[in-house]
Scaffold this active site. Structure first.
Site, short mmCIF file in Angstrom:
data_model
loop_
_atom_site.label_atom_id
_atom_site.label_comp_id
_atom_site.label_asym_id
_atom_site.label_seq_id
_atom_site.Cartn_x
_atom_site.Cartn_y
_atom_site.Cartn_z
N TYR A 134 -3.26 -2.05 1.26
CA TYR A 134 -2.94 -1.38 2.52
C TYR A 134 -1.60 -1.92 3.02
O TYR A 134 -1.36 -3.13 2.97
CB TYR A 134 -4.03 -1.67 3.57
CG TYR A 134 -3.67 -1.17 4.95
CD1 TYR A 134 -4.10 0.09 5.38
CD2 TYR A 134 -2.88 -1.92 5.81
CE1 TYR A 134 -3.75 0.58 6.63
CE2 TYR A 134 -2.51 -1.44 7.06
CZ TYR A 134 -2.96 -0.20 7.46
OH TYR A 134 -2.60 0.29 8.70
N GLU B 33 2.31 4.35 7.41
CA GLU B 33 1.15 3.68 6.81
C GLU B 33 0.88 4.20 5.41
O GLU B 33 0.90 5.42 5.18
CB GLU B 33 -0.08 3.90 7.70
CG GLU B 33 -1.34 3.23 7.18
CD GLU B 33 -2.58 3.66 7.96
OE1 GLU B 33 -2.93 2.97 8.94
OE2 GLU B 33 -3.18 4.69 7.63
#
Ligand code: GDP
Ligand code: MN
Length: 387
Positions: free
Chosen positions: A101, A189
């Protein structure tokens, strides 16, 4: 402005963040054509501006054209958390060894950028964040200094990414930061950022929010704006020349001036309520504008009570009061209204309202009193609805 995944990936690609080859499709036939071009196996991905598509069944692997047909047919038209899938992204499927992530956003409290990186990315990142916050390596970046290669390398070490991924991941992070800053993102993101079985690091998903304040210097954003699905409540308000922001609580707020609207929102929160929206009727609002505002708020099904907070300056309270009375005659307002008016011609306004006061229209002397009343009414109505 939020981007669809495919737009986010196109945005990433402009800055050089590696993504998989693919294309968009609005029909099953187009999906097959895109799959042929991307090369099998492919992944068929629902394009909706909401997370958790994988868990909702909106992301499927397909080994051949038949499977693409099956999955594209099932996903197009699917409802994912209230969003209907109208478009697909088809890309060459990756062989995943690890899912990481990575993101950049603004840490408003710290007044610096915040990077987050984890070796435990993928569809369960929220649980990881909640249960094992230490599994996310946070990096504050001073916008005047930026981030250099050494800092990026230390960061991937800190996050404990697999050794074979670290160099490429550090490079992706530097590029992601550049995309976030130069690309004027509020959020950039990548989840998951993957390590493939053959040792490549690239972005498998993209979540990008662009900073609308920077729109003037990004003419290329027009193509993103064109695909924006506008909140029907916001569209209706815009048609009437009103500034409206849709939220997710239960108290509808009408105020004059953005500053007063926002402080009203704060006061509603302070007394334990949540705003369904707020609508700024601006300065000099007359009866027509007030009536239109009530109509817009009334059309929002989440509203359980309406708080009208007017401080008359250029706006005259007698005009506002007339607007409220007129709206009550014109439309059947579903929720009780609590009104606080003060300032220019407030006395005259209160006199106009007086004969119309009832359980459905209450006047309160101060903003705090009015907010308390509106929140209590909303809570009572929500309680009844739940029973
Ligand atoms: P989200 O659920 O909306 O976040 O959608 P993602 O694009 O992140 O996809 C969800 C999950 O689907 C990923 O975490 C992967 O596990 C899986 N997935 C997505 N693309 C691929 C792919 O190309 N190959 C494989 N094997 N899995 C994929
Ligand atoms: Mn994802």
């Amino acid at each position: 402005m939020d981007l669809f995944e495919y737009q986010g990936k196109q945005y990433f690609a402009r800055f050089g963040i590696p993504t998989s080859p693919g294309g968009v499709a609005d029909t099953v036939d187009q999906a097959v054509a895109q799959a042929e071009q991307a090369g099998y196996p492919v992944v068929v991905k629902a394009q909706v501006k909401v997370g958790g598509r994988g868990k909702a069944g909106g992301i499927k692997l397909a080994a051949d054209a038949d499977e693409v047909r099956t999955h594209a047919g099932a996903i197009l038209g699917m409802d994912i958390k209230g969003h209907t899938v109208e478009r697909l992204w088809i890309e060459n499927a990756s062989d995943i060894a690890k899912e990481y992530y990575a993101s950049f956003t603004l840490d408003r409290a710290a007044k610096v950028h915040l990077g987050m990186l984890s070796a435990r990315g993928g569809v369960d990142i929220e649980e990881v964040a909640a249960e094992e916050p230490e599994a996310i390596a946070r990096l504050h970046v001073d916008p005047t200094e930026g981030i250099d290669a050494a800092a990026a390398r230390a960061w991937v070490d800190d996050a404990n990414l697999d050794p074979e991924a670290r160099e490429q991941a550090a490079a992706v992070l530097l590029t992601l930061y550049r995309c976030y800053v130069e690309g004027d993102c509020d959020l950039a993101e990548i989840n998951p950022l993957i390590l493939t079985t053959d040792g490549r690091v690239h972005a498998l998903d993209a979540k990008v929010t662009l900073d609308d304040n920077a729109r003037y210097r990004h003419p290329e954003w027009e193509e993103f704006a064109a695909t924006e699905v506008e909140d029907p409540r916001e569209r209706r308000a815009k048609e009437k020349g009103l500034n409206y922001i849709g939220l997710s609580g239960s108290v509808g707020i009408i105020a004059n001036g953005a500053g007063l609207a926002m402080s009203t929102l704060d006061v509603v929160n302070q007394v334990g309520g949540t705003a369904a929206n707020f609508l700024d009727i601006g300065g000099g609002a007359n009866a027509d504008v007030m009536a239109a505002a009530l109509e817009v708020i009334n059309s929002d099904e989440a509203v359980r009570s309406i708080l009208v907070n007017i401080f008359g300056g250029i706006t005259r309270c007698d005009e506002v009061a007339n607007g409220v009375v007129e709206a009550l005659g014109r439309v059947d307002i579903a929720s009780p209204i609590v009104i606080r008016i003060d300032g220019t011609n407030a006395e005259a306004g209160r006199e106009i309202l007086k004969p119309h006061l009832s359980d459905r229209l209450r006047a309160r002397p101060t903003m705090l009193d009015a907010a308390r009343e509106a929140v209590a009414l909303a809570a009572a109505a929500t309680g009844e609805g739940a029973r």
